[in-house]
Motif scaffolding. Structure first.
Motif, PDB file in Angstrom:
ATOM      1  N   ILE A   1       0.831  -1.196   0.000  1.00 13.10           N
ATOM      2  CA  ILE A   1       0.000   0.000   0.000  1.00 13.10           C
ATOM      3  C   ILE A   1       0.870   1.253   0.000  1.00 13.10           C
ATOM      4  CG2 ILE A   1      -1.636   1.349   1.362  1.00 13.10           C
ATOM      5  CD1 ILE A   1      -2.903  -1.222   2.299  1.00 13.10           C
ATOM      6  N   ALA A   2       1.936   1.242   0.808  1.00 19.17           N
ATOM      7  CA  ALA A   2       2.816   2.404   0.904  1.00 19.17           C
ATOM      8  C   ALA A   2       3.519   2.665  -0.427  1.00 19.17           C
ATOM      9  CB  ALA A   2       3.836   2.191   2.014  1.00 19.17           C
ATOM     10  N   GLN A   3       3.998   1.585  -1.086  1.00 13.18           N
ATOM     11  CA  GLN A   3       4.673   1.747  -2.380  1.00 13.18           C
ATOM     12  C   GLN A   3       3.710   2.323  -3.415  1.00 13.18           C
ATOM     13  OE1 GLN A   3       6.040  -2.325  -2.797  1.00 13.18           O
ATOM     14  NE2 GLN A   3       8.175  -1.674  -2.545  1.00 13.18           N
ATOM     15  N   ALA A   4       2.476   1.814  -3.407  1.00  9.54           N
ATOM     16  CA  ALA A   4       1.485   2.305  -4.365  1.00  9.54           C
ATOM     17  C   ALA A   4       1.149   3.761  -4.106  1.00  9.54           C
ATOM     18  CB  ALA A   4       0.231   1.440  -4.294  1.00  9.54           C
ATOM     19  N   ALA A   5       1.036   4.134  -2.837  1.00 12.01           N
ATOM     20  CA  ALA A   5       0.639   5.501  -2.502  1.00 12.01           C
ATOM     21  C   ALA A   5       1.765   6.500  -2.710  1.00 12.01           C
ATOM     22  CB  ALA A   5       0.164   5.547  -1.055  1.00 12.01           C
ATOM     23  N   LEU A   6       2.994   6.130  -2.320  1.00 14.04           N
ATOM     24  CA  LEU A   6       4.119   7.074  -2.339  1.00 14.04           C
ATOM     25  C   LEU A   6       4.959   6.989  -3.608  1.00 14.04           C
ATOM     26  CD1 LEU A   6       5.328   6.531   1.330  1.00 14.04           C
ATOM     27  CD2 LEU A   6       3.797   8.317   0.469  1.00 14.04           C
ATOM     28  N   GLY A   7       4.869   5.837  -4.317  1.00 12.97           N
ATOM     29  CA  GLY A   7       5.755   5.620  -5.457  1.00 12.97           C
ATOM     30  C   GLY A   7       7.121   5.174  -4.984  1.00 12.97           C
ATOM     31  N   THR A   8       7.771   4.357  -5.773  1.00 11.94           N
ATOM     32  CA  THR A   8       9.091   3.865  -5.389  1.00 11.94           C
ATOM     33  C   THR A   8       9.738   3.159  -6.572  1.00 11.94           C
ATOM     34  OG1 THR A   8      10.290   2.533  -3.736  1.00 11.94           O
ATOM     35  CG2 THR A   8       8.268   1.592  -4.636  1.00 11.94           C
ATOM     36  N   GLU A   9      11.000   2.808  -6.422  1.00  9.67           N
ATOM     37  CA  GLU A   9      11.696   2.058  -7.469  1.00  9.67           C
ATOM     38  C   GLU A   9      11.561   0.568  -7.168  1.00  9.67           C
ATOM     39  OE1 GLU A   9      15.639   3.100  -9.647  1.00  9.67           O
ATOM     40  OE2 GLU A   9      16.200   1.685  -8.065  1.00  9.67           O
ATOM     41  N   VAL A  10      11.136  -0.194  -8.176  1.00  9.96           N
ATOM     42  CA  VAL A  10      10.981  -1.641  -8.019  1.00  9.96           C
ATOM     43  C   VAL A  10      11.680  -2.333  -9.185  1.00  9.96           C
ATOM     44  CG1 VAL A  10       8.779  -1.483  -6.783  1.00  9.96           C
ATOM     45  CG2 VAL A  10       8.790  -1.647  -9.281  1.00  9.96           C
ATOM     46  N   GLU A  11      11.887  -3.635  -9.049  1.00  5.87           N
ATOM     47  CA  GLU A  11      12.449  -4.440 -10.127  1.00  5.87           C
ATOM     48  C   GLU A  11      11.321  -5.228 -10.784  1.00  5.87           C
ATOM     49  OE1 GLU A  11      15.655  -6.859  -8.696  1.00  5.87           O
ATOM     50  OE2 GLU A  11      17.124  -5.264  -9.048  1.00  5.87           O
ATOM     51  N   LEU A  12      11.153  -5.004 -12.078  1.00  4.72           N
ATOM     52  CA  LEU A  12      10.116  -5.704 -12.826  1.00  4.72           C
ATOM     53  C   LEU A  12      10.711  -6.954 -13.464  1.00  4.72           C
ATOM     54  CD1 LEU A  12       8.431  -2.696 -14.671  1.00  4.72           C
ATOM     55  CD2 LEU A  12       7.839  -3.685 -12.439  1.00  4.72           C
ATOM     56  N   PRO A  13      10.105  -8.120 -13.257  1.00  3.88           N
ATOM     57  CA  PRO A  13      10.638  -9.349 -13.862  1.00  3.88           C
ATOM     58  C   PRO A  13      10.319  -9.418 -15.354  1.00  3.88           C
ATOM     59  CG  PRO A  13       8.640  -9.833 -12.632  1.00  3.88           C
ATOM     60  CD  PRO A  13       8.937  -8.386 -12.403  1.00  3.88           C
ATOM     61  N   THR A  14      11.295  -9.791 -16.165  1.00  3.59           N
ATOM     62  CA  THR A  14      11.098 -10.071 -17.588  1.00  3.59           C
ATOM     63  C   THR A  14      11.813 -11.371 -17.906  1.00  3.59           C
ATOM     64  OG1 THR A  14      13.109  -9.048 -18.518  1.00  3.59           O
ATOM     65  CG2 THR A  14      11.272  -7.572 -17.981  1.00  3.59           C
ATOM     66  N   ILE A  15      11.565 -11.925 -19.094  1.00  3.12           N
ATOM     67  CA  ILE A  15      12.233 -13.183 -19.454  1.00  3.12           C
ATOM     68  C   ILE A  15      13.726 -12.978 -19.670  1.00  3.12           C
ATOM     69  CG2 ILE A  15      10.135 -14.200 -20.427  1.00  3.12           C
ATOM     70  CD1 ILE A  15      11.201 -13.541 -23.210  1.00  3.12           C
ATOM     71  N   ASP A  16      14.167 -11.713 -19.803  1.00  5.62           N
ATOM     72  CA  ASP A  16      15.599 -11.408 -19.937  1.00  5.62           C
ATOM     73  C   ASP A  16      16.259 -11.143 -18.597  1.00  5.62           C
ATOM     74  OD1 ASP A  16      15.751 -11.415 -22.854  1.00  5.62           O
ATOM     75  OD2 ASP A  16      14.538  -9.618 -22.762  1.00  5.62           O
ATOM     76  N   GLY A  17      15.458 -11.025 -17.537  1.00  6.17           N
ATOM     77  CA  GLY A  17      15.983 -10.673 -16.231  1.00  6.17           C
ATOM     78  C   GLY A  17      15.272  -9.434 -15.700  1.00  6.17           C
ATOM     79  N   PRO A  18      15.569  -9.026 -14.452  1.00  8.94           N
ATOM     80  CA  PRO A  18      14.870  -7.895 -13.845  1.00  8.94           C
ATOM     81  C   PRO A  18      15.242  -6.563 -14.486  1.00  8.94           C
ATOM     82  CG  PRO A  18      16.631  -8.687 -12.397  1.00  8.94           C
ATOM     83  CD  PRO A  18      16.528  -9.666 -13.522  1.00  8.94           C
TER      84      PRO A  18
END
Length: 378
Positions: free
Chosen positions: A280-297
């Motif tokens: 909830i905090a990440q969604a509300a405040l925004g943040t940097e995340v790692e998105l998974p892909t078939i090539d890697g994060p």
């Protein structure tokens, strides 16, 4: 009229169809049901024979006239018309008819047994991991198949001897016979009974294959699976089917793929998808995340106020095209906001305080919804 077979219906034409219309219909149906395009499909094979039989009659003016008067029973001796032994009473070569149109491009060529005939195609089912299908892989498979006898090199004769030209048909594999029909004496062409249509006889059969020229073996084949294949795709390996007859070439081996499911990624053609859980905090405040892909994060900064179900598309991060590996699909991440469970009392208290501090302005969607409800009940 005892019309047991509807030749016009088989080709999908009216009885008034012209020669050109018959040819066009035949080309379409023969291509659709040709065994080389439908490997292992016995239904398609049967339909292909029906199409050839129908065209063999309707393309001949004399036979078409007899068919129009008496139906297919005119060619069936069992129907009391005194004809030959079914359709084979006519000297018709169905393979020759097909090759007139398509030039033997499907490997069939002439259907006469004394002529070269391409070998049977084979099919092998291969299961791939998700990533193997996405990026390609090399595998060794073992196929049980018929192949040429190594003792006699496929000719069926004991080493030191050779097959001899059949004295009855002089190597043609066919013999001519006179046969009485409703329309008088007719010359019919049949498989030679001496050589069974092969055109040759073997006096001393090979001890390794007993004269058949073939043995069953297990063969290891190296398969290079291209990137981008999907469940149901067929990949041909030319010349790895069974050997042909009378000098005909080998058939082909078709690899049919089945791709396993992945724990994280889903696939639709070249595009891939996944869900990304955030707090909830990440969604509300925004943040940097790692998105998974078939090539890697891949690092990505989500914006403030990200809502459940919001998506982010990474162009060119999907599956490679199996025909053009440099072209790739897209990858879509869907954000899923996780609601905390099993909170302690202190956490619950602080969350209530935080919630009490918020106003309608903080919740644009919910405030808009409740305003609509309020207006509805005015």
């Amino acid at each position: 009229m005892a019309d047991s077979k509807d030749f016009y219906g088989v080709l999908g034409v009216d009885k008034s169809a012209s020669d050109d219309e018959l040819k066009k219909a035949y080309r379409k149906m023969a291509k659709k049901y040709h065994p080389d395009l439908n490997p292992g499909d016995t239904v398609a094979e049967a339909k292909f024979k029906e199409v050839n039989e129908a065209y063999a009659v309707l393309s001949d003016p004399d036979k078409r006239s007899k068919y129009d008067r008496f139906g297919s029973a005119a060619f069936d001796g069992s129907a009391g018309y005194g004809g030959g032994a079914g359709f084979s009473g006519f000297d018709v070569d169905l393979g020759d008819i097909f090759s007139q149109f398509f030039g033997g491009g499907f490997g069939g060529g002439s259907s006469r047994r004394s002529g070269p005939q391409k070998g049977a195609n084979l099919k092998y089912g291969m299961t791939l991991e998700f990533m193997e299908a996405a990026f390609g892989v090399e595998k060794d498979i073992t196929v049980t198949k018929e192949d040429k006898c190594t003792t006699c090199n496929g000719n069926g004769a004991q080493p030191g001897t050779n097959p001899e030209t059949c004295p009855s048909c002089k190597g043609s594999g066919r013999v001519q016979q006179q046969q009485q029909t409703l329309f008088g004496m007719t010359m019919v062409s049949k498989d030679c009974p001496t050589c069974r249509g092969r055109g040759t006889v073997i006096r001393t059969p090979c001890s390794g294959c007993r004269g058949t020229g073939r043995t069953t073996l297990k063969k290891q084949i190296h398969v290079k699976v291209p990137a981008g294949v999907d469940t149901g795709d067929m990949y041909p390996i030319r010349g790895e089917g069974e050997p042909g007859k009378n000098g005909g070439g080998y058939g082909d081996l078709y690899i049919q793929f089945k791709v396993k499911k992945h724990d994280v990624f889903k696939r639709d053609g070249r595009n891939t998808y996944c869900e990304v859980p955030i707090t909830i905090a990440q969604a509300a405040l925004g943040t940097e995340v790692e998105l998974p892909t078939i090539d890697g994060p891949v690092k990505h900064t989500i914006k403030e106020g990200t809502q459940p179900g919001d998506t982010y598309v990474l162009r060119g991060k999907g599956i490679p095209d199996k025909n053009s590996p440099n072209i790739r699909g897209d990858h879509t991440c869907k954000f899923v906001v996780e609601i905390p469970t099993m909170m302690n009392e202190d956490q619950k208290r602080k969350l209530k305080e935080f919630d009490s501090s918020l106003t309608d302005r903080n919740y644009s969607k919910s405030s808009s919804f409740f305003q609509k409800v309020k207006n509805f009940f005015k």
